[in-house]
Design a protein around this motif. Structure first.
Motif, PDB file in Angstrom:
ATOM      1  N   SER A   1      -8.443  -6.174  -7.585  1.00  0.00           N
ATOM      2  CA  SER A   1      -7.989  -4.780  -7.619  1.00  0.00           C
ATOM      3  C   SER A   1      -6.751  -4.640  -8.487  1.00  0.00           C
ATOM      4  O   SER A   1      -6.612  -3.677  -9.252  1.00  0.00           O
ATOM      5  CB  SER A   1      -7.695  -4.284  -6.197  1.00  0.00           C
ATOM      6  N   ILE A   2      -5.834  -5.607  -8.381  1.00  0.00           N
ATOM      7  CA  ILE A   2      -4.651  -5.597  -9.241  1.00  0.00           C
ATOM      8  C   ILE A   2      -5.063  -5.811 -10.691  1.00  0.00           C
ATOM      9  O   ILE A   2      -4.616  -5.099 -11.597  1.00  0.00           O
ATOM     10  CB  ILE A   2      -3.648  -6.684  -8.805  1.00  0.00           C
ATOM     11  N   ARG A   3      -5.926  -6.800 -10.913  1.00  0.00           N
ATOM     12  CA  ARG A   3      -6.396  -7.089 -12.277  1.00  0.00           C
ATOM     13  C   ARG A   3      -7.108  -5.885 -12.885  1.00  0.00           C
ATOM     14  O   ARG A   3      -7.015  -5.637 -14.085  1.00  0.00           O
ATOM     15  CB  ARG A   3      -7.342  -8.289 -12.237  1.00  0.00           C
ATOM     16  N   GLY A   4      -7.783  -5.125 -12.035  1.00  0.00           N
ATOM     17  CA  GLY A   4      -8.491  -3.935 -12.507  1.00  0.00           C
ATOM     18  C   GLY A   4      -7.627  -2.688 -12.553  1.00  0.00           C
ATOM     19  O   GLY A   4      -8.143  -1.584 -12.736  1.00  0.00           O
ATOM     20  N   SER A   5      -6.325  -2.842 -12.361  1.00  0.00           N
ATOM     21  CA  SER A   5      -5.353  -1.739 -12.453  1.00  0.00           C
ATOM     22  C   SER A   5      -5.653  -0.611 -11.466  1.00  0.00           C
ATOM     23  O   SER A   5      -5.558   0.569 -11.791  1.00  0.00           O
ATOM     24  CB  SER A   5      -5.311  -1.192 -13.895  1.00  0.00           C
ATOM     25  N   ASN A   6      -6.005  -0.994 -10.237  1.00  0.00           N
ATOM     26  CA  ASN A   6      -6.288  -0.014  -9.190  1.00  0.00           C
ATOM     27  C   ASN A   6      -5.307  -0.215  -8.034  1.00  0.00           C
ATOM     28  O   ASN A   6      -5.576  -0.960  -7.089  1.00  0.00           O
ATOM     29  CB  ASN A   6      -7.727  -0.194  -8.692  1.00  0.00           C
ATOM     30  N   PRO A   7      -4.142   0.448  -8.092  1.00  0.00           N
ATOM     31  CA  PRO A   7      -3.121   0.236  -7.053  1.00  0.00           C
ATOM     32  C   PRO A   7      -3.558   0.674  -5.664  1.00  0.00           C
ATOM     33  O   PRO A   7      -3.161   0.071  -4.670  1.00  0.00           O
ATOM     34  CB  PRO A   7      -1.923   1.057  -7.553  1.00  0.00           C
ATOM     35  N   ASP A   8      -4.393   1.728  -5.568  1.00  0.00           N
ATOM     36  CA  ASP A   8      -4.845   2.186  -4.254  1.00  0.00           C
ATOM     37  C   ASP A   8      -5.694   1.118  -3.565  1.00  0.00           C
ATOM     38  O   ASP A   8      -5.507   0.823  -2.376  1.00  0.00           O
ATOM     39  CB  ASP A   8      -5.641   3.487  -4.381  1.00  0.00           C
ATOM     40  N   ALA A   9      -6.632   0.546  -4.305  1.00  0.00           N
ATOM     41  CA  ALA A   9      -7.473  -0.506  -3.731  1.00  0.00           C
ATOM     42  C   ALA A   9      -6.640  -1.729  -3.381  1.00  0.00           C
ATOM     43  O   ALA A   9      -6.833  -2.360  -2.330  1.00  0.00           O
ATOM     44  CB  ALA A   9      -8.583  -0.886  -4.720  1.00  0.00           C
ATOM     45  N   ALA A  10      -5.687  -2.073  -4.252  1.00  0.00           N
ATOM     46  CA  ALA A  10      -4.829  -3.235  -3.992  1.00  0.00           C
ATOM     47  C   ALA A  10      -4.024  -3.036  -2.716  1.00  0.00           C
ATOM     48  O   ALA A  10      -3.896  -3.952  -1.889  1.00  0.00           O
ATOM     49  CB  ALA A  10      -3.902  -3.475  -5.176  1.00  0.00           C
ATOM     50  N   LEU A  11      -3.480  -1.837  -2.507  1.00  0.00           N
ATOM     51  CA  LEU A  11      -2.720  -1.555  -1.292  1.00  0.00           C
ATOM     52  C   LEU A  11      -3.619  -1.590  -0.051  1.00  0.00           C
ATOM     53  O   LEU A  11      -3.185  -2.010   1.028  1.00  0.00           O
ATOM     54  CB  LEU A  11      -2.032  -0.194  -1.399  1.00  0.00           C
ATOM     55  N   TYR A  12      -4.854  -1.152  -0.199  1.00  0.00           N
ATOM     56  CA  TYR A  12      -5.794  -1.202   0.922  1.00  0.00           C
ATOM     57  C   TYR A  12      -6.011  -2.641   1.384  1.00  0.00           C
ATOM     58  O   TYR A  12      -5.921  -2.943   2.579  1.00  0.00           O
ATOM     59  CB  TYR A  12      -7.126  -0.571   0.514  1.00  0.00           C
ATOM     60  N   TYR A  13      -6.279  -3.536   0.431  1.00  0.00           N
ATOM     61  CA  TYR A  13      -6.521  -4.935   0.813  1.00  0.00           C
ATOM     62  C   TYR A  13      -5.224  -5.613   1.279  1.00  0.00           C
ATOM     63  O   TYR A  13      -5.263  -6.488   2.147  1.00  0.00           O
ATOM     64  CB  TYR A  13      -7.166  -5.695  -0.342  1.00  0.00           C
ATOM     65  N   LEU A  14      -4.106  -5.197   0.715  1.00  0.00           N
ATOM     66  CA  LEU A  14      -2.820  -5.711   1.196  1.00  0.00           C
ATOM     67  C   LEU A  14      -2.612  -5.301   2.651  1.00  0.00           C
ATOM     68  O   LEU A  14      -2.209  -6.123   3.493  1.00  0.00           O
ATOM     69  CB  LEU A  14      -1.684  -5.181   0.322  1.00  0.00           C
ATOM     70  N   ALA A  15      -2.898  -4.036   2.959  1.00  0.00           N
ATOM     71  CA  ALA A  15      -2.748  -3.542   4.325  1.00  0.00           C
ATOM     72  C   ALA A  15      -3.675  -4.275   5.284  1.00  0.00           C
ATOM     73  O   ALA A  15      -3.302  -4.575   6.427  1.00  0.00           O
ATOM     74  CB  ALA A  15      -3.016  -2.035   4.370  1.00  0.00           C
ATOM     75  N   ARG A  16      -4.886  -4.577   4.836  1.00  0.00           N
ATOM     76  CA  ARG A  16      -5.814  -5.341   5.674  1.00  0.00           C
ATOM     77  C   ARG A  16      -5.248  -6.716   6.014  1.00  0.00           C
ATOM     78  O   ARG A  16      -5.350  -7.174   7.153  1.00  0.00           O
ATOM     79  CB  ARG A  16      -7.163  -5.500   4.963  1.00  0.00           C
ATOM     80  N   MET A  17      -4.639  -7.344   5.036  1.00  0.00           N
ATOM     81  CA  MET A  17      -4.045  -8.656   5.290  1.00  0.00           C
ATOM     82  C   MET A  17      -2.871  -8.548   6.252  1.00  0.00           C
ATOM     83  O   MET A  17      -2.704  -9.377   7.152  1.00  0.00           O
ATOM     84  CB  MET A  17      -3.633  -9.312   3.965  1.00  0.00           C
ATOM     85  N   PHE A  18      -2.046  -7.511   6.084  1.00  0.00           N
ATOM     86  CA  PHE A  18      -0.935  -7.296   7.013  1.00  0.00           C
ATOM     87  C   PHE A  18      -1.463  -7.086   8.429  1.00  0.00           C
ATOM     88  O   PHE A  18      -0.976  -7.690   9.387  1.00  0.00           O
ATOM     89  CB  PHE A  18      -0.121  -6.066   6.608  1.00  0.00           C
ATOM     90  N   GLU A  19      -2.444  -6.212   8.555  1.00  0.00           N
ATOM     91  CA  GLU A  19      -2.980  -5.845   9.864  1.00  0.00           C
ATOM     92  C   GLU A  19      -3.586  -7.040  10.584  1.00  0.00           C
ATOM     93  O   GLU A  19      -3.562  -7.112  11.816  1.00  0.00           O
ATOM     94  CB  GLU A  19      -4.032  -4.743   9.691  1.00  0.00           C
ATOM     95  N   CYS A  20      -4.123  -7.974   9.820  1.00  0.00           N
ATOM     96  CA  CYS A  20      -4.778  -9.140  10.414  1.00  0.00           C
ATOM     97  C   CYS A  20      -3.841 -10.326  10.572  1.00  0.00           C
ATOM     98  O   CYS A  20      -4.282 -11.445  10.862  1.00  0.00           O
ATOM     99  CB  CYS A  20      -5.997  -9.530   9.583  1.00  0.00           C
ATOM    100  N   GLY A  21      -2.552 -10.093  10.358  1.00  0.00           N
ATOM    101  CA  GLY A  21      -1.564 -11.132  10.643  1.00  0.00           C
ATOM    102  C   GLY A  21      -1.432 -12.213   9.596  1.00  0.00           C
ATOM    103  O   GLY A  21      -1.010 -13.334   9.903  1.00  0.00           O
ATOM    104  N   GLU A  22      -1.768 -11.892   8.354  1.00  0.00           N
ATOM    105  CA  GLU A  22      -1.670 -12.895   7.295  1.00  0.00           C
ATOM    106  C   GLU A  22      -0.216 -13.302   7.058  1.00  0.00           C
ATOM    107  O   GLU A  22       0.708 -12.510   7.230  1.00  0.00           O
ATOM    108  CB  GLU A  22      -2.281 -12.347   5.991  1.00  0.00           C
ATOM    109  N   ASP A  23      -0.036 -14.555   6.647  1.00  0.00           N
ATOM    110  CA  ASP A  23       1.282 -15.086   6.316  1.00  0.00           C
ATOM    111  C   ASP A  23       1.801 -14.374   5.068  1.00  0.00           C
ATOM    112  O   ASP A  23       1.185 -14.467   4.001  1.00  0.00           O
ATOM    113  CB  ASP A  23       1.159 -16.589   6.049  1.00  0.00           C
ATOM    114  N   PRO A  24       2.925 -13.648   5.153  1.00  0.00           N
ATOM    115  CA  PRO A  24       3.426 -12.910   3.982  1.00  0.00           C
ATOM    116  C   PRO A  24       3.782 -13.820   2.814  1.00  0.00           C
ATOM    117  O   PRO A  24       3.688 -13.402   1.657  1.00  0.00           O
ATOM    118  CB  PRO A  24       4.653 -12.172   4.522  1.00  0.00           C
ATOM    119  N   LEU A  25       4.174 -15.057   3.091  1.00  0.00           N
ATOM    120  CA  LEU A  25       4.513 -15.974   2.005  1.00  0.00           C
ATOM    121  C   LEU A  25       3.258 -16.389   1.230  1.00  0.00           C
ATOM    122  O   LEU A  25       3.325 -16.646   0.028  1.00  0.00           O
ATOM    123  CB  LEU A  25       5.238 -17.213   2.544  1.00  0.00           C
ATOM    124  N   TRP A  26       2.131 -16.455   1.908  1.00  0.00           N
ATOM    125  CA  TRP A  26       0.866 -16.766   1.216  1.00  0.00           C
ATOM    126  C   TRP A  26       0.518 -15.632   0.262  1.00  0.00           C
ATOM    127  O   TRP A  26       0.104 -15.867  -0.872  1.00  0.00           O
ATOM    128  CB  TRP A  26      -0.244 -16.957   2.257  1.00  0.00           C
TER     129      TRP A  26
END
Length: 206
Positions: free
Chosen positions: A64-89
């Motif tokens: 999503s970042i490579r495709g220059s789509n910030p909305d999609a990138a934020l969506y997947y970022l939020a999914r990772m946050f919501e699921c408890g992903e390690d922020p350093l990863w």
């Protein structure tokens, strides 16, 4: 809760049983809430950090970042946050994206991504989410250039050719002790950019 379990299982009996078992195991806590149970099920079954879902989500985030789509990138970022992903990863991947996909198109973004990693390391979740989101949007909006990535890959590929890695360094490019410089051809043939108009010079380097 039964309706939620049913919708979550989506007709898969094995998933339904696993969900029920998980819900029962964590519902014994006296302070547990319905939202806590839902969150635990989401993190455990939808986003298995030891399985494909984790890497599929990161791949979608990266693309999503490579495709220059910030909305999609934020969506997947939020999914990772919501699921408890390690922020350093996540932050490590942002640094990789800044180097690999943005490259010399915008040299300011590698320091920005590195700073976001430092912020995540120092302040942790949930405060570091904004720093990581900031970098995510900046990377998605940025111009992209893979020229450095491809150039290095080409150089590494050439080194695998017979005899290439053992080629001698040309005399005029070698490190020569100061007292010998004027006695060698090195002094006559070596060219330095600052000595030339506009600071650029053509020179044989191999």
């Amino acid at each position: 809760m039964i309706d939620y379990l049913s919708a979550f299982a989506a007709g898969d009996a094995r998933t339904a049983l696993n969900l029920l078992e998980l819900a029962m195991s964590i519902s014994t806590r006296t302070d547990i809430t319905k939202e806590d149970i839902k969150k635990s099920m989401t993190q455990t079954l939808v986003y298995d950090r030891g399985g494909d879902a984790r890497f599929d989500t990161m791949s979608a985030f990266h693309r999503s970042i490579r495709g220059s789509n910030p909305d999609a990138a934020l969506y997947y970022l939020a999914r990772m946050f919501e699921c408890g992903e390690d922020p350093l990863w996540i932050a490590r991947h942002l640094i990789l994206i800044a180097s690999d996909d943005i490259g010399i198109a915008d040299n300011s973004l590698l320091p920005l991504a590195t700073a976001a990693y430092s912020a995540a390391e120092k302040i942790g979740m949930p405060e570091c989410r904004i720093s990581l989101a900031h970098v995510t949007v900046a990377l998605a909006r940025a111009k992209k250039s893979t020229s450095v990535f491809l150039g290095l890959a080409s150089a590494l590929a050439v080194l695998k050719e017979p005899g290439v890695s053992s080629l001698a360094v040309p005399m005029h490019l070698r490190n020569v002790p100061a007292e010998l410089i004027k006695e060698l051809e090195h002094d006559k043939t070596s060219k330095n950019d600052p000595d030339y108009k506009q600071g650029r010079v053509e020179q044989e380097v191999r």
